[in-house]
Design a protein around this motif. Structure first.
Motif, PDB file in Angstrom:
ATOM      1  N   MET A   1       1.055  -1.412   0.079  1.00  0.00           N
ATOM      2  CA  MET A   1       0.105  -0.036  -0.096  1.00  0.00           C
ATOM      3  C   MET A   1       0.882   1.291   0.088  1.00  0.00           C
ATOM      4  O   MET A   1       0.592   2.299  -0.774  1.00  0.00           O
ATOM      5  N   SER A   4       2.425   1.906  -3.247  1.00  0.00           N
ATOM      6  CA  SER A   4       1.368   2.467  -4.406  1.00  0.00           C
ATOM      7  C   SER A   4       1.128   3.766  -4.003  1.00  0.00           C
ATOM      8  O   SER A   4       0.934   4.690  -4.982  1.00  0.00           O
ATOM      9  N   GLN A   7       4.220   5.680  -5.495  1.00  0.00           N
ATOM     10  CA  GLN A   7       4.188   5.645  -6.928  1.00  0.00           C
ATOM     11  C   GLN A   7       3.231   6.668  -7.260  1.00  0.00           C
ATOM     12  O   GLN A   7       3.719   7.284  -8.309  1.00  0.00           O
ATOM     13  N   LEU A   8       2.107   6.656  -6.849  1.00  0.00           N
ATOM     14  CA  LEU A   8       0.872   7.827  -7.132  1.00  0.00           C
ATOM     15  C   LEU A   8       1.527   9.341  -6.995  1.00  0.00           C
ATOM     16  O   LEU A   8       1.545  10.246  -7.875  1.00  0.00           O
ATOM     17  N   ALA A  57      -1.953  -4.168 -14.628  1.00  0.00           N
ATOM     18  CA  ALA A  57      -3.016  -3.705 -13.924  1.00  0.00           C
ATOM     19  C   ALA A  57      -3.971  -5.060 -14.367  1.00  0.00           C
ATOM     20  O   ALA A  57      -5.045  -5.309 -13.335  1.00  0.00           O
ATOM     21  N   ALA A  61      -2.123  -6.146 -10.166  1.00  0.00           N
ATOM     22  CA  ALA A  61      -0.843  -5.189  -9.509  1.00  0.00           C
ATOM     23  C   ALA A  61      -0.632  -4.092 -10.441  1.00  0.00           C
ATOM     24  O   ALA A  61      -0.904  -4.029 -11.640  1.00  0.00           O
ATOM     25  N   GLY A  62      -0.087  -2.894  -9.820  1.00  0.00           N
ATOM     26  CA  GLY A  62       0.317  -1.930 -10.765  1.00  0.00           C
ATOM     27  C   GLY A  62      -0.707  -0.849 -11.168  1.00  0.00           C
ATOM     28  O   GLY A  62      -0.441  -0.010 -12.083  1.00  0.00           O
ATOM     29  N   LEU A  63      -1.721  -0.869 -10.285  1.00  0.00           N
ATOM     30  CA  LEU A  63      -2.896   0.225 -10.724  1.00  0.00           C
ATOM     31  C   LEU A  63      -2.161   1.738 -10.869  1.00  0.00           C
ATOM     32  O   LEU A  63      -2.554   2.433 -11.423  1.00  0.00           O
ATOM     33  N   ALA A  64      -1.512   1.741  -9.618  1.00  0.00           N
ATOM     34  CA  ALA A  64      -1.002   3.091  -9.332  1.00  0.00           C
ATOM     35  C   ALA A  64       0.116   3.503 -10.508  1.00  0.00           C
ATOM     36  O   ALA A  64      -0.053   4.560 -11.168  1.00  0.00           O
ATOM     37  N   PHE A  65       0.936   2.173 -10.962  1.00  0.00           N
ATOM     38  CA  PHE A  65       1.672   2.631 -12.105  1.00  0.00           C
ATOM     39  C   PHE A  65       0.937   3.009 -13.471  1.00  0.00           C
ATOM     40  O   PHE A  65       1.251   3.969 -14.268  1.00  0.00           O
ATOM     41  N   THR A  68      -0.293   6.781 -13.216  1.00  0.00           N
ATOM     42  CA  THR A  68       0.342   7.819 -13.267  1.00  0.00           C
ATOM     43  C   THR A  68       1.204   7.563 -14.853  1.00  0.00           C
ATOM     44  O   THR A  68       1.462   8.740 -15.387  1.00  0.00           O
TER      45      THR A  68
END
Length: 87
Positions: A1, A4, A7-8, A57, A61-65, A68
């Motif tokens: 968390m 993430s 990353q955001l 995604a 995984a990697g939704l924040a990536f 952005t």
């Protein structure tokens, strides 16, 4: 968390880093000092990372990536559009 959120925050800062350039272009309507080739290469690199971000995604995984990276892709595309418009 935590990663993430980092990353955001980092991605938003990187994307907002383009805003002064966009404002300068809109004020002066001049892009003579900007290299279209450089921005196209940046766009290509971000596009390739976007493919990777989508695959992350999709796998949960990697939704924040993805968020952005998509933001950066849109901002760079806007700069390219401005370069082509004011050339």
């Amino acid at each position: 968390m935590l990663f993430s959120v980092l990353q955001l925050i980092g991605g938003v800062i990187l994307s907002l880093g383009w805003v002064p350039q966009i404002i300068q272009i809109l004020k002066t309507k001049s892009v003579s000092d900007l290299s279209l080739k450089a921005y196209l290469l940046i766009f290509l690199g971000i596009s390739l990372m976007e493919i990777y971000a989508i695959s992350l995604a999709v796998n949960g995984a990697g939704l924040a990536f993805l968020i952005t990276n998509t933001l950066s892709l849109c901002v760079v595309l806007f700069v390219i559009t401005l370069i082509l418009r004011y050339r």
